[in-house]
Design a protein around this motif. Structure first.
Motif, PDB file in Angstrom:
ATOM      1  N   UNK A   1      11.465  24.155  94.472  1.00  0.00           N
ATOM      2  CA  UNK A   1      10.266  23.558  93.879  1.00  0.00           C
ATOM      3  C   UNK A   1       9.055  23.677  94.806  1.00  0.00           C
ATOM      4  N   UNK A   2       9.273  24.275  95.974  1.00  0.00           N
ATOM      5  CA  UNK A   2       8.174  24.544  96.905  1.00  0.00           C
ATOM      6  C   UNK A   2       7.616  25.963  96.719  1.00  0.00           C
ATOM      7  N   UNK A   3       8.029  26.601  95.634  1.00  0.00           N
ATOM      8  CA  UNK A   3       7.598  27.966  95.325  1.00  0.00           C
ATOM      9  C   UNK A   3       6.702  27.947  94.088  1.00  0.00           C
ATOM     10  N   UNK A   4       5.574  28.661  94.174  1.00  0.00           N
ATOM     11  CA  UNK A   4       4.669  28.786  93.034  1.00  0.00           C
ATOM     12  C   UNK A   4       4.481  30.269  92.724  1.00  0.00           C
ATOM     13  N   UNK A   5       4.920  30.680  91.557  1.00  0.00           N
ATOM     14  CA  UNK A   5       4.646  32.052  91.103  1.00  0.00           C
ATOM     15  C   UNK A   5       3.417  31.994  90.197  1.00  0.00           C
ATOM     16  N   UNK A   6       2.421  32.780  90.527  1.00  0.00           N
ATOM     17  CA  UNK A   6       1.217  32.827  89.700  1.00  0.00           C
ATOM     18  C   UNK A   6       1.176  34.195  89.028  1.00  0.00           C
ATOM     19  N   UNK A   7       1.138  34.203  87.712  1.00  0.00           N
ATOM     20  CA  UNK A   7       1.058  35.483  86.995  1.00  0.00           C
ATOM     21  C   UNK A   7      -0.394  35.719  86.584  1.00  0.00           C
ATOM     22  N   UNK A   8      -0.962  36.771  87.117  1.00  0.00           N
ATOM     23  CA  UNK A   8      -2.320  37.189  86.726  1.00  0.00           C
ATOM     24  C   UNK A   8      -2.170  37.975  85.415  1.00  0.00           C
ATOM     25  N   UNK A   9      -2.204  37.219  84.310  1.00  0.00           N
ATOM     26  CA  UNK A   9      -1.833  37.788  83.003  1.00  0.00           C
ATOM     27  C   UNK A   9      -3.084  38.369  82.350  1.00  0.00           C
ATOM     28  N   UNK A  10      -3.463  39.572  82.803  1.00  0.00           N
ATOM     29  CA  UNK A  10      -4.697  40.191  82.280  1.00  0.00           C
ATOM     30  C   UNK A  10      -4.422  41.141  81.115  1.00  0.00           C
ATOM     31  N   UNK A  11      -3.141  41.270  80.775  1.00  0.00           N
ATOM     32  CA  UNK A  11      -2.729  41.942  79.526  1.00  0.00           C
ATOM     33  C   UNK A  11      -2.853  43.462  79.528  1.00  0.00           C
TER      34      UNK A  11
ATOM     35  N   UNK B   1       5.636  20.357  89.921  1.00  0.00           N
ATOM     36  CA  UNK B   1       5.347  19.751  88.623  1.00  0.00           C
ATOM     37  C   UNK B   1       6.527  18.960  88.088  1.00  0.00           C
ATOM     38  N   UNK B   2       7.717  19.483  88.385  1.00  0.00           N
ATOM     39  CA  UNK B   2       8.944  18.770  87.997  1.00  0.00           C
ATOM     40  C   UNK B   2       9.901  18.845  89.181  1.00  0.00           C
ATOM     41  N   UNK B   3      10.593  17.750  89.475  1.00  0.00           N
ATOM     42  CA  UNK B   3      11.479  17.766  90.638  1.00  0.00           C
ATOM     43  C   UNK B   3      12.500  18.889  90.553  1.00  0.00           C
ATOM     44  N   UNK B   4      12.681  19.587  91.673  1.00  0.00           N
ATOM     45  CA  UNK B   4      13.714  20.626  91.831  1.00  0.00           C
ATOM     46  C   UNK B   4      13.433  21.927  91.086  1.00  0.00           C
ATOM     47  N   UNK B   5      12.342  21.976  90.329  1.00  0.00           N
ATOM     48  CA  UNK B   5      12.078  23.221  89.583  1.00  0.00           C
ATOM     49  C   UNK B   5      10.977  24.040  90.256  1.00  0.00           C
ATOM     50  N   UNK B   6      11.167  25.353  90.347  1.00  0.00           N
ATOM     51  CA  UNK B   6      10.066  26.188  90.820  1.00  0.00           C
ATOM     52  C   UNK B   6       8.931  26.195  89.798  1.00  0.00           C
ATOM     53  N   UNK B   7       7.730  26.490  90.265  1.00  0.00           N
ATOM     54  CA  UNK B   7       6.530  26.367  89.443  1.00  0.00           C
ATOM     55  C   UNK B   7       5.999  27.741  89.052  1.00  0.00           C
ATOM     56  N   UNK B   8       5.750  27.949  87.783  1.00  0.00           N
ATOM     57  CA  UNK B   8       5.150  29.205  87.327  1.00  0.00           C
ATOM     58  C   UNK B   8       3.813  28.897  86.650  1.00  0.00           C
ATOM     59  N   UNK B   9       2.748  29.416  87.254  1.00  0.00           N
ATOM     60  CA  UNK B   9       1.416  29.240  86.678  1.00  0.00           C
ATOM     61  C   UNK B   9       1.046  30.545  85.966  1.00  0.00           C
ATOM     62  N   UNK B  10       1.023  30.487  84.651  1.00  0.00           N
ATOM     63  CA  UNK B  10       0.616  31.670  83.886  1.00  0.00           C
ATOM     64  C   UNK B  10      -0.895  31.573  83.675  1.00  0.00           C
ATOM     65  N   UNK B  11      -1.601  32.453  84.372  1.00  0.00           N
ATOM     66  CA  UNK B  11      -3.060  32.398  84.342  1.00  0.00           C
ATOM     67  C   UNK B  11      -3.553  33.493  83.396  1.00  0.00           C
ATOM     68  N   UNK B  12      -4.062  33.083  82.257  1.00  0.00           N
ATOM     69  CA  UNK B  12      -4.613  34.064  81.319  1.00  0.00           C
ATOM     70  C   UNK B  12      -5.952  34.548  81.859  1.00  0.00           C
ATOM     71  N   UNK B  13      -6.040  35.823  82.089  1.00  0.00           N
ATOM     72  CA  UNK B  13      -7.227  36.381  82.745  1.00  0.00           C
ATOM     73  C   UNK B  13      -7.729  37.601  81.976  1.00  0.00           C
ATOM     74  N   UNK B  14      -8.854  38.084  82.417  1.00  0.00           N
ATOM     75  CA  UNK B  14      -9.467  39.269  81.828  1.00  0.00           C
ATOM     76  C   UNK B  14      -9.552  40.336  82.910  1.00  0.00           C
ATOM     77  N   UNK B  15      -8.964  41.485  82.643  1.00  0.00           N
ATOM     78  CA  UNK B  15      -9.045  42.568  83.618  1.00  0.00           C
ATOM     79  C   UNK B  15     -10.506  42.971  83.770  1.00  0.00           C
TER      80      UNK B  15
END
Lengths: 310, 265
Positions: free
Chosen positions: B160-170, B217-231
């Protein structure tokens, strides 16, 4: 050799708190003593070697010396780019351990024959490559690696190999296993040392006392590290590996061209017949009898050069 | 935020000077980087190796101009060094290099950052450290199977100390993500793998900041931030254009882009 590996790793882990073992869901009845003694420094990464190797690099970047452990080609070829980029590029202390080097998993089929690994991994920067020939050499390799954490590959056999000689350090040079008197020497790497010594036994019955060297240390090599081999008139190089890029290749790259290298190796052609390690060694011509005959041929060739011209 | 505009401007100058590619994916994550380095992450620019720092890993290593710009603007190394980007004998190579102060890990081949980040997060857990690991991923690189090995791994080991950020520019290398290997529904995929997931507008600084302000964000779970972006975000003629995955701006295009960003040409 896998028992010698894990026993020595446990001994070293007691002294080196940075040692960490990750297995790729393999090692049943081998790795349990380590896992139970060091639960905080053990991990089963599952059947996912790319992630296993990346995780190992991440742990190593925070101070651990990580050993990844799996069989045959799984910890090497399956995740080769992670070894190249994550470990070697960043010069991180990860030791990749492959159990079943060569044809040790003979009857499990071609997927389990690790016969290209030395050639491929020998090209990796910063990497130390060790292929011990018996349990004693395996113990020494683990001991050396524990004191010298770095990108490294340890290629060991499977189980039940006999101890073949007293080893006192691996030292980065060929180890003289049996002294001899002939101008031509036998050199082997990895678990085929047993057949190589058996060939020397056969030759000795005819009074041919062939020196036998074991080369667990395959990289880094330099002409000076091989100076002990340079005076020989020829060498017979024995390996459970394809002819390209392994022991024979390493010797050719680092010895003067005046020393011919006679290669005894595994054919790169794929046998569709299943068989034990000894069956497959026989099929490939890497048996004591074949080693002996190649040695005799090399000796005749050398002596023919010595005959005065009529 | 001033920083995001400056990151975009410096990245544009770098690719123009070096005739380099990949400006589109650098612009799409500029706002994420600005918030991470200005607000979210604990870092000390004068001590890049400060042991308690949060770790940032750029897995989409081809977008390194934005990260080099961020680090230089934050004072990890002199801003003038950005002029050497992609030039002979420069450490600022065109895929992110760990020889640069503030860079944890060199990438370039996709699918390497998340497994490595899992290793770092696991190390923090085992060593009982409180620093976090942030991994910036592209959407296209989620084609790589190695990521999915890591996506299985992280919740198994309660990272849960890991944050994956997806630069979701499509947009990926040869087309729209939807038409190459569709990731939709991406949030559901991560949730099915037992991650805590948030979806945000990756250009809205307030949304980015509030999403990352409190972790996990939730105990024991890794965090995934899906960031909707524009290329290509921020430059009108680059936005949502596959071409700008490859093309390098000429002088007129650079000047126009800088004017749109309210920066000095």
């Amino acid at each position: 050799m896998r028992t010698a590996f894990i026993n020595e790793l446990i001994v070293q882990a007691r002294q080196h708190p940075e040692i960490f073992l990750i297995v790729g869901d393999l090692g049943f009845s081998v790795i349990e003593p380590f896992a139970s003694e060091f639960p905080d420094r053990f991990l089963n990464a599952g059947i996912a070697e790319q992630n296993m190797t990346g995780v190992a690099a991440g742990l190593a970047s925070e101070g651990y010396h990580v050993f990844t452990y799996s069989i045959a080609n799984f910890p090497t070829l399956r995740c080769l780019e992670q070894i190249r980029n994550d470990i070697c590029y960043h010069n991180l202390p990860v030791t990749v351990v492959a159990v079943g080097g060569g044809l040790a998993y003979g009857n499990l089929g071609y997927s389990h024959h690790a016969v290209q690994d030395i050639a491929i991994l020998r090209t990796m920067p910063n990497l130390t490559l060790l292929a011990p020939g018996d349990p004693g050499e395996t113990k020494e390799c683990v001991s050396w690696l524990s004191i010298n954490p770095r990108p490294s590959y340890l290629r060991i056999g499977k189980a039940g190999e006999k101890s073949l000689h007293e080893v006192r350090g691996i030292d980065g040079i060929p180890l003289l296993v049996r002294p001899g008197t002939t101008d031509i020497a036998l050199v082997s790497t990895g678990g085929i040392l047993d057949e190589t010594l058996a060939a020397a036994d056969i030759l000795s019955k005819d009074g041919l006392m062939a020196p036998v060297y074991s080369m667990p240390w395959l990289k880094p090599l330099s002409p000076s590290s091989l100076s002990i081999l340079a005076p020989y008139r020829a060498l017979v190089a024995v390996e459970e590996h394809v002819p390209q890029g392994g022991l024979a290749g390493a010797l050719r790259e680092n010895l003067p061209h005046s020393v011919p290298i006679h290669s005894i190796s595994v054919s790169e052609s794929i046998s569709s017949m299943v068989g034990s390690q000894s069956f497959l060694r026989n099929e490939s011509g890497i048996t004591s009898n074949h080693i002996e005959s190649v040695f005799r041929h090399a000796l005749i060739q050398w002596r023919s050069f010595q005959l005065p011209t009529p | 935020m001033v920083l995001a505009g400056e990151i975009r401007a410096e990245a544009l100058r770098m690719v123009a000077r070096a005739s380099a590619s990949h400006i589109g994916g650098a612009l799409s994550m500029a706002d994420l980087l600005a918030v991470l380095y200005d607000e979210t992450m604990r870092v000390k620019p004068d001590q890049p190796e400060w042991p308690d720092r949060d770790r940032f890993i750029l897995s989409k290593g081809h977008s390194c101009t934005a990260v080099y710009a961020t680090l230089a603007l934050r004072g990890f190394f002199p801003l003038a060094e950005l002029e050497t980007y992609g030039q002979d004998n420069s450490r600022l190579m065109s895929h992110v290099s760990h020889k640069v102060p503030g860079i944890e890990f060199s990438t370039g081949s996709l699918g390497h950052g998340l497994p490595f980040g899992c290793g770092k997060a696991l190390a923090a857990k085992r060593l009982k450290k409180s620093w976090r690991t942030f991994v910036m991923l592209s959407d296209g690189e989620l084609d790589e199977g190695s990521n999915w090995e890591a996506i299985l791994f992280a919740p198994q080991h309660r990272l849960d100390n890991l944050v994956a950020i997806v630069d979701y520019n499509k947009i990926q290398s040869l087309g729209n993500v939807k038409e190459v290997l569709d990731l939709h529904p991406l949030a559901d995929k991560f949730r099915a793998f037992k991650w805590a997931v948030k979806e945000i507008d990756g250009h809205d600084h307030e949304e980015i900041h509030s999403a990352l302000a409190v972790l996990p964000w939730e105990p024991s779970k890794p965090n995934c931030l899906i960031a909707h972006t524009v290329k290509g975000k921020g430059v009108s003629f680059m936005e949502n254009q596959l071409l700008w995955h490859y093309r390098s701006p000429g002088i007129d295009q650079l000047n126009q882009a800088l004017r749109e960003l309210n920066c000095e040409p």
